[in-house]
Each structure stands twice: as C-alpha cells, then as structure tokens.
Design a protein around this motif. Structure first.
Motif, mmCIF file in Angstrom:
data_model
loop_
_atom_site.group_PDB
_atom_site.id
_atom_site.type_symbol
_atom_site.label_atom_id
_atom_site.label_comp_id
_atom_site.label_asym_id
_atom_site.label_seq_id
_atom_site.Cartn_x
_atom_site.Cartn_y
_atom_site.Cartn_z
ATOM 1 N N ILE A 1 -16.791 -0.573 -0.935
ATOM 2 C CA ILE A 1 -15.351 -0.306 -1.035
ATOM 3 C C ILE A 1 -14.579 -1.610 -1.166
ATOM 4 O O ILE A 1 -13.632 -1.714 -1.968
ATOM 5 C CB ILE A 1 -14.867 0.489 0.202
ATOM 6 C CG1 ILE A 1 -15.492 1.880 0.213
ATOM 7 C CG2 ILE A 1 -13.343 0.590 0.225
ATOM 8 C CD1 ILE A 1 -15.268 2.637 1.500
ATOM 9 N N ASP A 2 -14.978 -2.629 -0.393
ATOM 10 C CA ASP A 2 -14.303 -3.934 -0.476
ATOM 11 C C ASP A 2 -14.465 -4.532 -1.866
ATOM 12 O O ASP A 2 -13.517 -5.076 -2.438
ATOM 13 C CB ASP A 2 -14.887 -4.891 0.566
ATOM 14 C CG ASP A 2 -14.684 -4.400 1.988
ATOM 15 O OD1 ASP A 2 -13.519 -4.233 2.367
ATOM 16 O OD2 ASP A 2 -15.673 -4.185 2.694
ATOM 17 N N ASP B 1 -11.195 7.838 6.135
ATOM 18 C CA ASP B 1 -12.343 7.209 6.798
ATOM 19 C C ASP B 1 -12.651 5.839 6.197
ATOM 20 O O ASP B 1 -13.278 5.005 6.838
ATOM 21 C CB ASP B 1 -13.581 8.099 6.684
ATOM 22 C CG ASP B 1 -13.475 9.343 7.551
ATOM 23 O OD1 ASP B 1 -12.670 9.309 8.507
ATOM 24 O OD2 ASP B 1 -14.175 10.327 7.290
ATOM 25 N N TRP B 2 -12.196 5.617 4.947
ATOM 26 C CA TRP B 2 -12.452 4.335 4.294
ATOM 27 C C TRP B 2 -11.801 3.180 5.047
ATOM 28 O O TRP B 2 -12.259 2.050 4.959
ATOM 29 C CB TRP B 2 -11.952 4.353 2.852
ATOM 30 C CG TRP B 2 -12.783 5.207 1.935
ATOM 31 C CD1 TRP B 2 -13.723 6.124 2.279
ATOM 32 C CD2 TRP B 2 -12.723 5.213 0.500
ATOM 33 N NE1 TRP B 2 -14.261 6.723 1.165
ATOM 34 C CE2 TRP B 2 -13.662 6.181 0.053
ATOM 35 C CE3 TRP B 2 -11.973 4.536 -0.439
ATOM 36 C CZ2 TRP B 2 -13.866 6.453 -1.294
ATOM 37 C CZ3 TRP B 2 -12.169 4.793 -1.795
ATOM 38 C CH2 TRP B 2 -13.114 5.744 -2.212
ATOM 39 N N LEU B 3 -10.712 3.465 5.763
ATOM 40 C CA LEU B 3 -10.052 2.400 6.529
ATOM 41 C C LEU B 3 -10.988 1.844 7.605
ATOM 42 O O LEU B 3 -10.886 0.675 7.970
ATOM 43 C CB LEU B 3 -8.761 2.934 7.171
ATOM 44 C CG LEU B 3 -7.593 3.173 6.207
ATOM 45 C CD1 LEU B 3 -6.473 3.941 6.915
ATOM 46 C CD2 LEU B 3 -7.064 1.850 5.673
ATOM 47 N N LYS B 4 -11.912 2.690 8.105
ATOM 48 C CA LYS B 4 -12.878 2.223 9.103
ATOM 49 C C LYS B 4 -14.040 1.499 8.438
ATOM 50 O O LYS B 4 -14.615 0.572 9.012
ATOM 51 C CB LYS B 4 -13.407 3.414 9.905
ATOM 52 C CG LYS B 4 -12.336 4.164 10.690
ATOM 53 C CD LYS B 4 -12.933 5.378 11.384
ATOM 54 C CE LYS B 4 -11.870 6.173 12.113
ATOM 55 N NZ LYS B 4 -12.442 7.400 12.746
ATOM 56 N N LYS C 1 -8.215 -2.705 2.887
ATOM 57 C CA LYS C 1 -7.485 -1.883 3.857
ATOM 58 C C LYS C 1 -6.031 -1.713 3.433
ATOM 59 O O LYS C 1 -5.459 -0.621 3.536
ATOM 60 C CB LYS C 1 -7.555 -2.528 5.247
ATOM 61 C CG LYS C 1 -8.932 -2.466 5.912
ATOM 62 C CD LYS C 1 -8.904 -3.183 7.249
ATOM 63 C CE LYS C 1 -10.277 -3.175 7.924
ATOM 64 N NZ LYS C 1 -10.610 -1.834 8.447
ATOM 65 N N ASN C 2 -5.421 -2.806 2.980
ATOM 66 C CA ASN C 2 -4.019 -2.761 2.585
ATOM 67 C C ASN C 2 -3.809 -1.830 1.395
ATOM 68 O O ASN C 2 -2.858 -1.039 1.360
ATOM 69 C CB ASN C 2 -3.540 -4.172 2.235
ATOM 70 C CG ASN C 2 -2.044 -4.227 2.003
ATOM 71 O OD1 ASN C 2 -1.295 -3.454 2.583
ATOM 72 N ND2 ASN C 2 -1.618 -5.129 1.144
#
Length: 399
Positions: free
Chosen positions: A81-82, A131-134, A142-143
């Motif tokens: 994801i990052d 859930d991707w924020l975790k 995240k932003n």
C-alpha cells in the motif's frame, strides 16, 4: 513562507552533506518536505503529525524495484500500500492486490530491499478500506487514505443534503428547478456563511443545518406572495359559496356550520361516510370539499388556512348511500371470491365494483366498492367478511 522554508531546509542538507545542491537531489528532498507541509495543513492532530515525522525521519530504508527497473526508497516495514501511494494517489486508491517477485502477496506483506513489486489495480475498485490505515506505514500513504475518506464522506453528504432539500421544497409545492438556481443557492450559502453550495448541501447532509431551514430561506418571498394570493382566493371563495343552491347542500348529507346556500361535495380521495370525523376544505370555484379528518391531502401547511368546520345532517343519513372502497386479503383458494360476495350480499349491501388478483405466494387481494349508509353499516360488512375462513385482513382504502 513555505517556499523560504523549503529552500532553507534544502540548503541545510547541502551544507551538512558537503555537496552542492544539484537539481535532482534538491528537488527530491524538496518534494518530501512539501508532502510533510501538506500533511501538517491537513491534520489538526499534533500527536498524529509528529508520529508521522518519526516514521519518515527515523526509519531505516528499503529499496524496492518497479517492474520497469526504477528504484523506490521506502521506510523499513513498508507494505505494498505504501508503494502504491508513493507512485500515485489514484494507483493507491484503485489497488486490489500486489505481486512481489512474480508471486501474489497480501497487502500487509513487509517489503525487503531488492523486491520487485507490481501493483494490481481495477477501475471498478470502490477505493481503500479503513483497515488500510493500520496496514500503511508511511505518513504519505496514511494521509492520502484519510483524504480519500474525507472527500468520499463529503460527496455522500452533498448528495444526501441535496435530496433532503429537494424533498422539503416539493413538500412546499414548489418547483425544485425554479427554486434551486445558482443565484438563490449562492445567496443562501452566504447567509449561512458557507463558501459555496456544495458546502451548504454537505452541512444539510450531516445535520449541521436542517433542510427545512434552508428550504424556508429559499422560498421565503414566494411563500409570502402565495399566502397573499391565497387570502384573496379564500375571500373570493367564501363569497362564491354563498351563491349556491341549498339543494346541493342537502344532497351531500353535510352542512357548514353558520353558513347556508353552499355547494358541498364529498371528496373522492378519502370517501367520508356518516360517522366519520370530517372537515371542509374551501376549493377554488367548486364550493366546499368534505374530507375525513385523517385524510393526508388536507394535512399540509397551505391547506390549513382553507379548512372550515362541517357536520353531518343526521336526517339524511339513514336513506342516503355513500361509496366506500375496501381491500380484502386472504389465502388464495377455490371459492374465496364467491364467499366474500355472498357475505356482503347477506348484509343487504350493494356492490358497485369488484376486482381480484393473487400472487405467487397464494396471497389473494380483493378490491371492492360498496354503497353504505354510515360507519355502523360499514363495520357490519367488515365484521361479516372477517368471519370467512382464510381471510387475513379487511381495510378501508383511501386513494
């Protein structure tokens, strides 16, 4: 201010590293610093901002390869994801999976130096999960995920707010297109200190302001104008009512208290019968229309000013017949309709119309129009029908 800060930080890096600030190195570091500044502007949580800085400043780095051989630098512990959000926001938002070194991996897979990663996307994706924020490890990812949900929530509230406002305007009997013009919305948005109409709709959507408040503001002048016209119409209607023949009044079985010589008719929308609570409504040029007190057609803001008290003439009720529509539901079996018709006939009640249908669940629905004298007569018919086996319900219908 930010521009000065950017060059100051970049110059500090160049001085500390003992290297000239060449264009590519300068722009790379400047780009990272811009992202930090943007995130600072987007968050009001100082603790969250500092945590993000710790992640980006003090994490060990890993070096990841794109399928084309480009190298991407990410903090140690980063996941697909990052990487996706480092490439582009839309790639991150449309991510549905990832391949590392040619094999499918989960989105929480920790990337290692030398990994070759391919992000799988779909234009039909509904966007990131919360859930991707975790899962995400970088402040950039995240932003961007938070920004997606913030925009999505606003879009939903804008749509919801518009629908609520249009509903209120229609309830007031105004044309939505005539009221919701750009000029009108701009004036009302400024009145409530919103920068544009989208912010106004969004506020309605999350109950910051009610749709009724905005609708009242948008229609204020038109409602005053309509009220003035209605006052004139009522005055004219009362004058016209006094010129009608008394015979018309007696045919309806209803009279208006304190006023003679009125044209009175029973409303077809609710079919009132003697024994029902009733109220009169002054129509334009057609006398008084009599409704049941619970009729939805008279429970509007505009109708209240045109209502007058009326009462049944008991002397006529015993011999006059009134049409009533009823709906009968029950289990669809052979002979059910014939039994219903026979039951009504036993009460010495005339049937003026009848129709029936059934559905795939064996539910039969019979619609019937009957001529009755009063509420007691109607109740007698209903009670007799309900005695028939397999009848579930009998109800009076209002159109």
């Amino acid at each position: 201010m930010h521009r000065i800060a950017e060059f100051g930080v970049a110059a500090h890096w160049a001085y500390k590293e003992g290297k000239p600030t060449d264009a590519s190195n300068f722009e790379t570091k400047l780009s990272w610093f811009r992202e930090i500044l943007e995130f600072q502007n987007d968050t009001a949580n100082a603790e969250e901002f500092m945590e993000s800085l710790k992640i980006d400043l003090f994490s060990d780095m890993v070096f990841i390869f794109t399928p084309k051989g480009d190298v991407i630098e990410l903090p140690s512990g980063s996941v697909p994801i990052d990487f996706a959000y480092r490439i582009h926001s839309e790639i991150g938002n449309k991510t549905i999976g990832a391949k590392v070194n040619g094999k499918m991996v989960t989105l929480d897979y920790q990337l290692k130096t030398g990994d070759i990663i391919e992000i799988l996307t779909s234009k039909h994706s509904y966007g990131p999960s919360k859930d991707w924020l975790k899962l995400a490890q970088t402040s950039q990812a995240k932003n961007k995920i938070r920004h997606f949900f913030k925009k999505q929530q606003k879009d939903e509230n804008v749509e919801k707010g518009r629908e609520l406002l249009e509903k209120e305007i229609r309830n007031m009997d105004f044309d939505v297109k005539e009221i919701l013009t750009s000029e009108n919305l701009k004036k009302v948005a400024e009145k409530y200190n919103f920068t544009n109409e989208e912010d106004l709709f969004a506020s309605i959507g999350y109950n910051g302001i009610t749709a009724l408040q905005v609708a009242n503001r948008l229609t204020e002048k038109l409602r005053k104008q309509r009220d003035m016209e209605q006052e004139k119409d009522i005055s004219n209607a009362v004058s016209e009512l006094k010129s009608f023949s008394p015979a018309k009044k007696r045919e309806s079985g209803v009279r208006v208290s304190g006023i003679d010589n009125l044209l009175i008719r029973l409303s077809r929308c609710c079919n009132p019968v003697p024994g029902d609570d009733i109220v009169g409504f002054i129509t334009k040029g057609r006398g008084v229309s009599v409704h049941r007190s619970d009729c939805t057609n008279i429970h509007t803001e505009d109708a209240q000013a045109r209502l007058i008290p009326v009462e049944w003439e008991t002397a006529l009720n015993d011999r006059k017949e009134y049409n009533v529509d009823i709906e009968i539901s029950g289990y669809d079996r052979r002979g059910l309709l014939n039994e219903v018709l026979q039951a009504v006939n036993e009460t010495k009640t005339n049937i003026t119309a009848v129709s029936g249908k059934s559905d795939k669940n064996k539910m039969a629905t019979i619609n019937m129009s009957i001529a009755i004298h009063n509420v007691s007569h109607l109740q007698k018919v209903v009670d007799r029908i309900k005695q028939i086996p397999d009848i579930y319900a009998v109800r009076r219908v209002m159109s």
